[in-house]
Design a protein around this motif. Structure first.
Motif, PDB file in Angstrom:
ATOM      1  N   ALA A 117       0.832  -1.207   0.000  1.00 23.47           N
ATOM      2  CA  ALA A 117       0.000   0.000   0.000  1.00 23.47           C
ATOM      3  C   ALA A 117       0.865   1.256   0.000  1.00 23.47           C
ATOM      4  O   ALA A 117       0.561   2.232  -0.693  1.00 23.47           O
ATOM      5  N   VAL A 118       1.943   1.242   0.759  1.00 18.83           N
ATOM      6  CA  VAL A 118       2.861   2.391   0.808  1.00 18.83           C
ATOM      7  C   VAL A 118       3.548   2.564  -0.548  1.00 18.83           C
ATOM      8  O   VAL A 118       3.619   3.671  -1.089  1.00 18.83           O
ATOM      9  N   GLU A 119       4.037   1.473  -1.118  1.00 22.90           N
ATOM     10  CA  GLU A 119       4.684   1.541  -2.430  1.00 22.90           C
ATOM     11  C   GLU A 119       3.712   2.062  -3.489  1.00 22.90           C
ATOM     12  O   GLU A 119       4.071   2.901  -4.318  1.00 22.90           O
ATOM     13  N   LYS A 120       2.486   1.591  -3.462  1.00 25.89           N
ATOM     14  CA  LYS A 120       1.477   2.025  -4.431  1.00 25.89           C
ATOM     15  C   LYS A 120       1.171   3.514  -4.278  1.00 25.89           C
ATOM     16  O   LYS A 120       1.072   4.238  -5.275  1.00 25.89           O
ATOM     17  N   ALA A 121       1.032   3.982  -3.041  1.00 26.00           N
ATOM     18  CA  ALA A 121       0.734   5.392  -2.794  1.00 26.00           C
ATOM     19  C   ALA A 121       1.853   6.285  -3.317  1.00 26.00           C
ATOM     20  O   ALA A 121       1.599   7.316  -3.947  1.00 26.00           O
ATOM     21  N   LEU A 122       3.092   5.897  -3.070  1.00 26.51           N
ATOM     22  CA  LEU A 122       4.222   6.701  -3.540  1.00 26.51           C
ATOM     23  C   LEU A 122       4.377   6.621  -5.056  1.00 26.51           C
ATOM     24  O   LEU A 122       4.673   7.624  -5.711  1.00 26.51           O
ATOM     25  N   SER A 123       4.147   5.454  -5.619  1.00 30.49           N
ATOM     26  CA  SER A 123       4.284   5.280  -7.063  1.00 30.49           C
ATOM     27  C   SER A 123       3.223   6.038  -7.842  1.00 30.49           C
ATOM     28  O   SER A 123       3.369   6.246  -9.046  1.00 30.49           O
ATOM     29  N   ALA A 124       2.167   6.457  -7.172  1.00 30.17           N
ATOM     30  CA  ALA A 124       1.129   7.255  -7.829  1.00 30.17           C
ATOM     31  C   ALA A 124       1.627   8.671  -8.144  1.00 30.17           C
ATOM     32  O   ALA A 124       1.039   9.365  -8.966  1.00 30.17           O
ATOM     33  N   ILE A 125       2.716   9.089  -7.494  1.00 32.51           N
ATOM     34  CA  ILE A 125       3.324  10.386  -7.792  1.00 32.51           C
ATOM     35  C   ILE A 125       4.164  10.199  -9.057  1.00 32.51           C
ATOM     36  O   ILE A 125       5.003   9.294  -9.119  1.00 32.51           O
ATOM     37  N   LYS A 126       3.931  11.047 -10.041  1.00 33.77           N
ATOM     38  CA  LYS A 126       4.601  10.900 -11.333  1.00 33.77           C
ATOM     39  C   LYS A 126       6.126  10.865 -11.189  1.00 33.77           C
ATOM     40  O   LYS A 126       6.724  11.751 -10.579  1.00 33.77           O
ATOM     41  N   GLY A 127       6.732   9.805 -11.724  1.00 31.38           N
ATOM     42  CA  GLY A 127       8.181   9.674 -11.734  1.00 31.38           C
ATOM     43  C   GLY A 127       8.789   9.037 -10.504  1.00 31.38           C
ATOM     44  O   GLY A 127       9.984   8.828 -10.439  1.00 31.38           O
ATOM     45  N   VAL A 128       7.955   8.674  -9.517  1.00 25.95           N
ATOM     46  CA  VAL A 128       8.461   8.128  -8.260  1.00 25.95           C
ATOM     47  C   VAL A 128       8.442   6.606  -8.292  1.00 25.95           C
ATOM     48  O   VAL A 128       7.473   5.992  -8.735  1.00 25.95           O
TER      49      VAL A 128
END
Length: 74
Positions: free
Chosen positions: A26-37
């Motif tokens: 869930a943490v990885e998914k939330a951060l990956s939703a930011i473009k380029g992260v």
């Protein structure tokens, strides 16, 4: 011809409230939703290593983690 890369940086954040692989995802998914992260959680150390464009701030990352229901230490 050289391809230019946008500047990126790596940072590690301490995340509170994670207790299982589902939490880490869930943490990885939330951060990956930011473009380029891109993000990789280490559940054992309760931390996440993030590779982000220079325009992304630690506060933006913290907001994404908190929106997923977890705490973060900046």
């Amino acid at each position: 011809m050289l391809l230019s890369k946008k500047p990126t940086f790596y940072t590690t954040l301490k995340v509170t409230g994670m207790s299982c692989p589902h939490c880490a995802a869930a943490v990885e998914k939330a951060l990956s939703a930011i473009k380029g992260v891109t993000a990789k959680v280490d559940l054992a150390s309760a931390s996440v290593t993030v590779n982000a464009p220079a325009a992304v701030t630690r506060e933006m990352m913290a907001a994404a983690i908190e929106s997923a229901g977890f705490g973060v230490e900046l």
